[in-house]
Design a protein around this motif. Structure first.
Motif, PDB file in Angstrom:
ATOM      1  N   GLY A  37      40.086  43.198  39.197  1.00 15.48           N
ATOM      2  CA  GLY A  37      39.406  43.944  38.723  1.00 15.48           C
ATOM      3  C   GLY A  37      38.561  44.082  37.690  1.00 15.48           C
ATOM      4  O   GLY A  37      37.178  44.098  37.162  1.00 15.48           O
ATOM      5  N   LEU A  38      39.014  43.065  36.653  1.00 13.65           N
ATOM      6  CA  LEU A  38      38.697  43.420  35.140  1.00 13.65           C
ATOM      7  C   LEU A  38      37.900  42.089  35.533  1.00 13.65           C
ATOM      8  O   LEU A  38      36.985  41.942  34.645  1.00 13.65           O
ATOM      9  N   MET A  39      38.045  41.035  36.100  1.00 12.92           N
ATOM     10  CA  MET A  39      37.443  39.734  36.125  1.00 12.92           C
ATOM     11  C   MET A  39      36.017  40.195  37.418  1.00 12.92           C
ATOM     12  O   MET A  39      35.231  39.687  36.608  1.00 12.92           O
ATOM     13  N   GLU A  40      36.471  40.891  37.956  1.00 11.36           N
ATOM     14  CA  GLU A  40      34.985  41.017  39.090  1.00 11.36           C
ATOM     15  C   GLU A  40      34.263  42.837  37.948  1.00 11.36           C
ATOM     16  O   GLU A  40      32.753  41.812  38.040  1.00 11.36           O
ATOM     17  N   LYS A  41      35.153  43.122  37.095  1.00 10.06           N
ATOM     18  CA  LYS A  41      34.062  44.046  36.375  1.00 10.06           C
ATOM     19  C   LYS A  41      32.703  43.497  35.872  1.00 10.06           C
ATOM     20  O   LYS A  41      31.750  44.037  35.444  1.00 10.06           O
ATOM     21  N   TYR A  42      33.604  42.101  34.937  1.00 13.47           N
ATOM     22  CA  TYR A  42      32.857  41.729  33.714  1.00 13.47           C
ATOM     23  C   TYR A  42      32.458  40.468  33.995  1.00 13.47           C
ATOM     24  O   TYR A  42      31.872  39.546  33.187  1.00 13.47           O
ATOM     25  N   GLU A  43      32.403  40.219  35.689  1.00 12.41           N
ATOM     26  CA  GLU A  43      31.909  39.167  35.981  1.00 12.41           C
ATOM     27  C   GLU A  43      32.599  37.451  35.313  1.00 12.41           C
ATOM     28  O   GLU A  43      31.514  36.610  35.038  1.00 12.41           O
ATOM     29  N   LEU A  44      33.321  37.792  34.974  1.00 12.13           N
ATOM     30  CA  LEU A  44      34.824  36.764  34.267  1.00 12.13           C
ATOM     31  C   LEU A  44      35.290  35.562  35.142  1.00 12.13           C
ATOM     32  O   LEU A  44      35.654  36.420  36.657  1.00 12.13           O
ATOM     33  N   ASP A  45      35.172  34.341  34.825  1.00 11.02           N
ATOM     34  CA  ASP A  45      36.076  33.828  35.456  1.00 11.02           C
ATOM     35  C   ASP A  45      37.677  33.442  35.363  1.00 11.02           C
ATOM     36  O   ASP A  45      37.355  33.295  33.723  1.00 11.02           O
ATOM     37  N   PRO A  46      38.820  33.783  36.066  1.00  9.19           N
ATOM     38  CA  PRO A  46      40.794  33.771  35.387  1.00  9.19           C
ATOM     39  C   PRO A  46      40.322  33.406  34.403  1.00  9.19           C
ATOM     40  O   PRO A  46      41.539  33.068  33.514  1.00  9.19           O
ATOM     41  N   GLY A  47      40.180  31.693  34.785  1.00  9.82           N
ATOM     42  CA  GLY A  47      40.444  30.041  34.039  1.00  9.82           C
ATOM     43  C   GLY A  47      40.192  30.900  32.541  1.00  9.82           C
ATOM     44  O   GLY A  47      40.473  30.219  31.926  1.00  9.82           O
ATOM     45  N   ALA A  48      39.168  32.122  32.420  1.00 15.24           N
ATOM     46  CA  ALA A  48      38.921  32.207  30.616  1.00 15.24           C
ATOM     47  C   ALA A  48      39.342  32.774  30.151  1.00 15.24           C
ATOM     48  O   ALA A  48      38.817  33.441  29.374  1.00 15.24           O
ATOM     49  N   PHE A  49      40.925  33.759  30.902  1.00 15.41           N
ATOM     50  CA  PHE A  49      41.640  34.900  30.388  1.00 15.41           C
ATOM     51  C   PHE A  49      42.934  34.255  30.724  1.00 15.41           C
ATOM     52  O   PHE A  49      43.737  34.810  31.928  1.00 15.41           O
ATOM     53  N   GLY A  50      43.603  33.557  30.120  1.00 13.97           N
ATOM     54  CA  GLY A  50      44.868  33.223  29.122  1.00 13.97           C
ATOM     55  C   GLY A  50      45.170  33.874  29.364  1.00 13.97           C
ATOM     56  O   GLY A  50      45.487  34.995  28.631  1.00 13.97           O
TER      57      GLY A  50
END
Length: 510
Positions: free
Chosen positions: A366-379
Motif C-alpha cells: 500500500g505504501l508503494m502504491e500510495k507514493y508511486e514508488l518502485d519496491p526496488g527503491a525500498f530495501g
C-alpha cells in the motif's frame, strides 16, 4: 468463553476485578462451569486496586454451533462505607489454594512489618512458567491442582510467621524473614518439588526479590518492585531470579515513562526519521541510505534508538512506530520525485515482529502504491540473528516479497554464529558486513585476513556488500584495496535529519 471459542475462560468477567485471565475460585464463570445445571451465577468481588466492590453476574448461553459462551456483567455493589472493611475481611483467602488474597496479604504483611521492627524481611514474587499451556494441554483441573499443590509446597518451606498470598492466576507473593542464603535454598527446594511433580510437563519457576528497605512503604508497592525484578528474571538465561535495587528501579521507571509517552509522542510528531547514507568508496557519491529513528522526548530530549527500540520490540509498538517512520521516508521520496530532484534508494530495518505481522506485506504494498514508488527503491534490512532464529518462516517471507520487487539486506553479517550457513542458503540481495570486522582491521592482522576473504567471497558469489562502521581514512584505504565498493560510517556521514540529508544529496549532485 470455553476453550476453542476464541477466548480464555473467565477473560471478560474475571479480568475486570481480578486482573487475570484464569478465573479464581470465587469467579461466577467457574461456578457455572462446575455445575452445568446452572444458567446464571452471581458473586460480590472486591476490586483490590479501585478499593470498591462489584456485583459480578455470569450468564450461560451458546453460539449457533453449540459452543458455550459466558457473558459477564459487573455493576457497582451498593454498600455503606463502614461495610468496606467487613467485606475485605470476608474475602480473606483464595478459594482455590487457600492462600491469602492480595488485599489480605497486604494487610497481614503490614502488621507483620510493624510488629517486628528489628527483623529484616524480604518480598519474593514467583510465578509458574507455562500455566496457560498446562491448562490447554491437560485441562484446567490439572492447572488448579498444580496451583493448590504449589502453594502447599511454598508453605512447607516458609518460616513461622511468614506470609504468602496468591495475587492472581499463578502469581504468588511471599514476605519472609529468611536471609539471602535461605532464600536461595528456598527457591531451589521449590524448583526441586516442581521437577518431581507428577505431570508430563517441565515446570519452570522464576523469582523476583525485593528487600524491605523502607518500613513505611506499603506492601503492595514492595510487591510491585518484586514483580519488576521477576519480569527481568524471565528474560535472563543465567539464573531464574533477579534482585530489585535502586538502579533497577530507575531503569524500570524510565522504561515505564517511555511506554506511557510513546503514543502521545507519535501523535505529536516527536519521533523523527534520520538518514545515514551509503557511499561509493571511489567516487564518494551517495548511492543509498538507511532510514533510522530518533526520539525528541518531551522529558529526556533527543534520545537514541538503543534507549527505546528494545522496549518497543517487547510491547510490539515497534510495528506502529516503524510504519510511521517508513511512511515519512516514502513521502520524502515522493516529494523529491514531484519536484524533479535526485532520488536514491532507502533501506529500513525489519524486525521479527514485522515478519509475523499479517498486515506487514499489505502495508508495504500500500505504501508503494500510495507514493508511486518502485519496491526496488525500498530495501528491507534483516539482522542475521533474526533470520537464523526463524529461518524457514523468514526465507518464505523474503522470497514472497522479493517476487514483488523488494530488495533484502542482511544487516550485521558476521556477528552471529551461523554466518557461513546463512551465506550458503542466503536469499539476500545485499550483505552489510558487521562493523566489528571493520573496527579491528587496523590492529588485528587476523581481522584483516577474515574481512578480505569475506569480501573476495562476496565477489565470487556476485553478492553486493556494504561495509558498516567505517570511521577513518586508514580503514577506507584497506577496504578500497580489497574492492569493497560501498561503505557506511561516521567517516563519510553520521545519521542526520531529513533537511540535512536532502541538502547533502543536492550538493553531491552538482
Amino acid at each position: 468463553m470455553e476453550k476453542n471459542a476464541g477466548f480464555h475462560v473467565g477473560e471478560r468477567p474475571c479480568y475486570f476485578c481480578c486482573s487475570q485471565t484464569t478465573p479464581c475460585g470465587a469467579c461466577p464463570v467457574r461456578k457455572l462451569q462446575k455445575d452445568p445445571s446452572l444458567s446464571e451465577c452471581s458473586s460480590v468481588q472486591f476490586h483490590s486496586q479501585l478499593h470498591c466492590a462489584f456485583d459480578l453476574t455470569a450468564h450461560r448461553t451458546a453460539l449457533s454451533d453449540g459452543t458455550p459462551v459466558y457473558l459477564g456483567l459487573a455493576r457497582p455493589h451498593m454498600y455503606l462505607n463502614e461495610e468496606k472493611e467487613a467485606l475485605e475481611e470476608r474475602i480473606e483467602h483464595d478459594e482455590l489454594t487457600g492462600a491469602l488474597t492480595r488485599p489480605a496479604f497486604c494487610r497481614q504483611t503490614s502488621k507483620l512489618l510493624k510488629s517486628h521492627p528489628e527483623t529484616e524481611y524480604t518480598i519474593v514474587r514467583t510465578d509458574i512458567y507455562g500455566l496457560r499451556m498446562i491448562n490447554d494441554l491437560f485441562q484446567s483441573q490439572a492447572g488448579d491442582a498444580l496451583l493448590h499443590d504449589f502453594y502447599e509446597s511454598v508453605l512447607k518451606h516458609l518460616k513461622p510467621g511468614d506470609t504468602c498470598g496468591r495475587f492472581y492466576a499463578d502469581s504468588f507473593c511471599i514476605c519472609t524473614s529468611m536471609d539471602r542464603e535461605e532464600i536461595l535454598d528456598f527457591m531451589e527446594q521449590l524448583q526441586h518439588d516442581m521437577d518431581h511433580y507428577p505431570l508430563a510437563f517441565h515446570i519452570s519457576l522464576y523469582f523476583g526479590i525485593c528487600p524491605v528497605y523502607d518500613r513505611n512503604m506499603p506492601p503492595y508497592q514492595l510487591a510491585d518492585f518484586a514483580k519488576m525484578a521477576l519480569q527481568k528474571a524471565r528474560t535472563s538465561y543465567s539464573q531464574p531470579y533477579s534482585i530489585f535495587n535502586e538502579e533497577f528501579r530507575q531503569q524500570i521507571t524510565r522504561e515505564q515513562t517511555l511506554i506511557q509517552s510513546m503514543e502521545p509522542s507519535l501523535k505529536n510528531g516527536d519521533f523523527v526519521p534520520y538518514f545515514q547514507p551509503f557511499f561509493d568508496i571511489r567516487t564518494k557519491s551517495i548511492v543509498g541510505a538507511e532510514v533510522l529513528v530518533r526520539w525528541n522526548h518531551p522529558i529526556y530530549g533527543m534520545i537514541s534508538p538503543a534507549s527505546f527500540i528494545p522496549v518497543f520490540e517487547k510491547n510490539d509498538f515497534i510495528i506502529q512506530l516503524d510504519q510511521y517512520i517508513w511512511e515519512e521516508a516514502a513521502r520524502l521520496l515522493w516529494r523529491r520525485k514531484k519536484e524533479g530532484r535526485k532520488r536514491i534508494p532507502f533501506s529500513v530495518n525489519v524486525s521479527r515482529a514485522h515478519i509475523f505481522d499479517e498486515d506487514f506485506e499489505p502495508f508495504l504494498l500500500g505504501l508503494m502504491e500510495k507514493y508511486e514508488l518502485d519496491p526496488g527503491a525500498f530495501g528491507l534490512e534483516l539482522t542475521e540473528s533474526v533470520y537464523v532464529e526463524s529461518q524457514d518462516t523468514m526465507a518464505e517471507a523474503v522470497a514472497r516479497l522479493q517476487k514483488k520487487g523488494f530488495r533484502f539486506l542482511m544487516d550485521d553479517f558476521g556477528s552471529g554464529y551461523s554466518s557461513l550457513s546463512v551465506l550458503k542458503d542466503c536469499p539476500m540481495d545485499v550483505l552489510k558486513i558487521d562493523m566489528t570486522f571493520v573496527r579491528d582491521i587496523l590492529e588485528s592482522p587476523r581481522s584483516q585476513i577474515i574481512l578480505s576473504e569475506i569480501i573476495h567471497m562476496m565477489h565470487r558469489l556476485n553478492l553486493p556488500m556494504i561495509a558498516e562502521g567505517v570511521e577513518n581514512p586508514e580503514q577506507t584505504k584497506l577496504l578500497k584495496n580489497w574492492d569493497c565498493n560501498t561503505v557506511q560510517g561516521y567517516y563519510f556521514a553520521r545519521p542526520m535529519p531529513a533537511e540535512a540529508f536532502e541538502k547533502l544529496i543536492d550538493e553531491t549532485q552538482r
